[in-house]
Enzyme design. Sequence first.
Site, short mmCIF file in Angstrom:
data_model
loop_
_atom_site.label_atom_id
_atom_site.label_comp_id
_atom_site.label_asym_id
_atom_site.label_seq_id
_atom_site.Cartn_x
_atom_site.Cartn_y
_atom_site.Cartn_z
N ALA A 13 -44.37 -66.88 -53.96
CA ALA A 13 -45.07 -67.88 -53.84
C ALA A 13 -44.71 -69.07 -53.69
O ALA A 13 -45.30 -70.50 -53.73
CB ALA A 13 -46.50 -67.83 -54.90
N ARG A 19 -47.70 -73.14 -41.24
CA ARG A 19 -48.69 -72.45 -40.25
C ARG A 19 -50.07 -73.10 -40.83
O ARG A 19 -51.13 -72.98 -39.90
CB ARG A 19 -48.34 -71.02 -39.95
CG ARG A 19 -47.34 -70.68 -39.29
CD ARG A 19 -46.92 -69.10 -39.18
NE ARG A 19 -46.38 -68.84 -40.32
CZ ARG A 19 -45.95 -67.61 -40.50
NH1 ARG A 19 -46.28 -66.49 -39.51
NH2 ARG A 19 -45.59 -67.22 -41.79
N THR A 86 -37.90 -64.79 -48.10
CA THR A 86 -38.56 -63.74 -49.10
C THR A 86 -37.41 -63.34 -49.91
O THR A 86 -37.72 -62.67 -51.06
CB THR A 86 -39.41 -62.88 -48.38
OG1 THR A 86 -38.57 -62.31 -47.50
CG2 THR A 86 -40.61 -63.56 -47.87
N LYS A 329 -80.21 -81.56 -60.47
CA LYS A 329 -78.90 -81.92 -61.17
C LYS A 329 -78.83 -81.94 -62.64
O LYS A 329 -79.52 -82.93 -63.14
CB LYS A 329 -78.26 -83.18 -60.31
CG LYS A 329 -77.07 -83.31 -60.63
CD LYS A 329 -76.40 -84.72 -60.83
CE LYS A 329 -76.74 -85.06 -62.44
NZ LYS A 329 -75.98 -86.51 -62.49
N ALA A 357 -95.27 -83.69 -55.21
CA ALA A 357 -94.33 -84.06 -54.45
C ALA A 357 -93.72 -85.53 -54.13
O ALA A 357 -94.57 -86.26 -54.64
CB ALA A 357 -94.82 -83.55 -52.97
C1 UD1 Z 1 -43.57 -61.68 -44.41
C2 UD1 Z 1 -42.55 -60.51 -43.90
C3 UD1 Z 1 -43.13 -59.71 -42.86
C4 UD1 Z 1 -44.29 -59.38 -42.98
C5 UD1 Z 1 -45.49 -60.36 -43.65
C6 UD1 Z 1 -46.61 -59.55 -44.13
C7 UD1 Z 1 -40.20 -61.31 -44.62
C8 UD1 Z 1 -38.92 -62.13 -43.99
N1 UD1 Z 1 -41.31 -61.03 -43.71
O1 UD1 Z 1 -43.49 -62.43 -43.22
O2 UD1 Z 1 -42.23 -58.75 -42.31
O3 UD1 Z 1 -44.88 -58.63 -42.04
O4 UD1 Z 1 -44.53 -61.11 -44.79
O5 UD1 Z 1 -47.62 -60.55 -44.64
O6 UD1 Z 1 -40.35 -61.15 -45.71
N2 UD1 Z 1 -42.06 -66.94 -49.82
C9 UD1 Z 1 -41.36 -67.44 -50.80
N3 UD1 Z 1 -40.20 -68.02 -50.75
C10 UD1 Z 1 -39.81 -68.25 -49.55
C11 UD1 Z 1 -40.36 -67.93 -48.40
C12 UD1 Z 1 -41.66 -67.40 -48.51
O7 UD1 Z 1 -41.70 -67.24 -52.09
O8 UD1 Z 1 -38.61 -69.05 -49.45
C13 UD1 Z 1 -43.60 -66.39 -50.20
C14 UD1 Z 1 -44.62 -67.23 -49.36
O9 UD1 Z 1 -45.09 -68.07 -50.30
C15 UD1 Z 1 -45.67 -66.00 -49.06
C16 UD1 Z 1 -44.92 -64.85 -48.88
O10 UD1 Z 1 -43.39 -65.23 -49.32
O11 UD1 Z 1 -46.46 -65.81 -50.25
C17 UD1 Z 1 -44.50 -64.42 -47.67
O12 UD1 Z 1 -43.95 -65.66 -46.54
P1 UD1 Z 1 -44.28 -65.94 -45.26
O13 UD1 Z 1 -43.45 -67.02 -44.61
O14 UD1 Z 1 -45.77 -65.93 -44.96
O15 UD1 Z 1 -43.89 -64.59 -44.53
P2 UD1 Z 1 -44.34 -63.84 -43.31
O16 UD1 Z 1 -43.85 -64.79 -42.00
O17 UD1 Z 1 -45.62 -63.57 -43.38
CA CA Z 2 -47.16 -64.21 -44.61
#
Ligand code: UD1
Ligand code: CA
Length: 436
Positions: A13, A19, A86, A329, A357
């Site tokens: 998280a 986006r 991630t 309220k 009313a």
């Molecule tokens: C990620 C996956 C993708 C998958 C998708 C599914 C990777 C590289 N890609 O892409 O293959 O199809 O999820 O939903 O894992 N987060 C962190 N630290 C960071 C970046 C992100 O904790 O540095 C967390 C974000 O808060 C989020 C989750 O990881 O909750 C996923 O990150 P996000 O950037 O949404 O990954 P996707 O591009 O959706």
């Molecule tokens: Ca995602």
Amino acid sequence: MNNEAKTSIVILAAGKGSRMKSSTAKVLHEICGKPMLYHIIKEAQKVSDDITVVIAHQKEKVKEVLQTLFENLNFVEQDTENFPGTGGALKNYTPKYEKVLVLNGDMPLVTAEAMKRFFDETSDIVMSIFDLENPDGYGRVVLDENEVCYIVEQKDASEKELCVTTVNAGVYAFKKEVLERFIPKLSNDNAQKEYYLTDLVEMAKKENLSVSALLVDEEHFKGVNSKKDLSHAEEIMCERIRNEWMAQGVIMHLPQTIYIETDVVFEGECIVEQGCRITGKTVIKNSHIKAHSVIEESIVEESDVGPLAHLRPKSVLKHTHIGNFVEVKKSTLKGVKAGHLSYLGDSEIDEGTNIGAGTITCNYDGKNKYKTKIGKNVFIGSDSQLVAPVTVEDNVMIAAGTTVTSGTLKSGVLAISRQKLRTIEGFFHKFFSKED
Ligand code: UD1
Ligand code: CA
């Protein structure tokens, strides 16, 4: 929790969620009245006693919100400066158990049942896939005869890889030693200059470790990356909530038009008509909520509300009838009828009382709020104002059009404040005469 208690769960998280185009951290965006992360953690707690949330972006805020909602959560900070992505998210994480379930913090629809499926698998890495007509935004999973080869992120994918419709759902079960071995070896040699957790799949395969893929559904594994995804996920969550309550015996007319939040509770036999919005910690017992009413954080027992009524927070209704265009309220109404067009705020109204009313409790003088207390069997004529603070004792009549100013109306009185009516003979014809 026997078997499951042996699995640690980590929720990613820490990302920015750019986006979403929002100053609110993505994982705190709400679905049915609660942050996305709440829904995931609530389900995770059913299957594990070691839950860790990885935070970085708006870490204080995310932590604060979660700590007011849950106890027994662990937090780990990601160094997003040096290890974004991630995979970087797991650099500082140490699980308690030998098996680790990794969840993305942006998949609010995942359930405990869905998580359990990963616990039964024995491979070194269990990942999750689904097929989508439009795989936009997801990492593509390249297969060879049903065997997973590697995952490629959309931004790194070739034309050919972009056409792959099998996507990575973003949930994985890893053996602890797999994380320990491969996380330090991740590189950021890719389009986003990030450390991708998804690269672990290819790395593990090269070392002959076992990787299996569970086929999952979008209903439970949908990732939320945009506001459009958020609304779609909320639609699915809201449908789940409605279906659960209908299974418990609530009647709903045109259920797809009814919005009900996570904390709402129904008891006994209830009817909810189309277009209602029911939020917060509302409890509705043996009551009928008519079309297009809004109920926020209130208690409604043995009552009927609406159509087009608005109960704002801290309203308590028992054996009461609330009709159209009535706003209540922070008020307690027991055995009351308020059929039309009223504002009842900061008031207590007792049994057998009829609110005509257009009755308004004037509870605010521009600086402070004041209370209105109305006793039993009071009859309030239409278009009356009660300028608070005011107390109306039992068995009082208030004539239509009366303004009751501060003080107490003693039991048994009629209160009337009216100008004597004047009539002027012949005025109409004189005023509209054709001569001028
Ligand atoms: C990620 C996956 C993708 C998958 C998708 C599914 C990777 C590289 N890609 O892409 O293959 O199809 O999820 O939903 O894992 N987060 C962190 N630290 C960071 C970046 C992100 O904790 O540095 C967390 C974000 O808060 C989020 C989750 O990881 O909750 C996923 O990150 P996000 O950037 O949404 O990954 P996707 O591009 O959706
Ligand atoms: Ca995602």
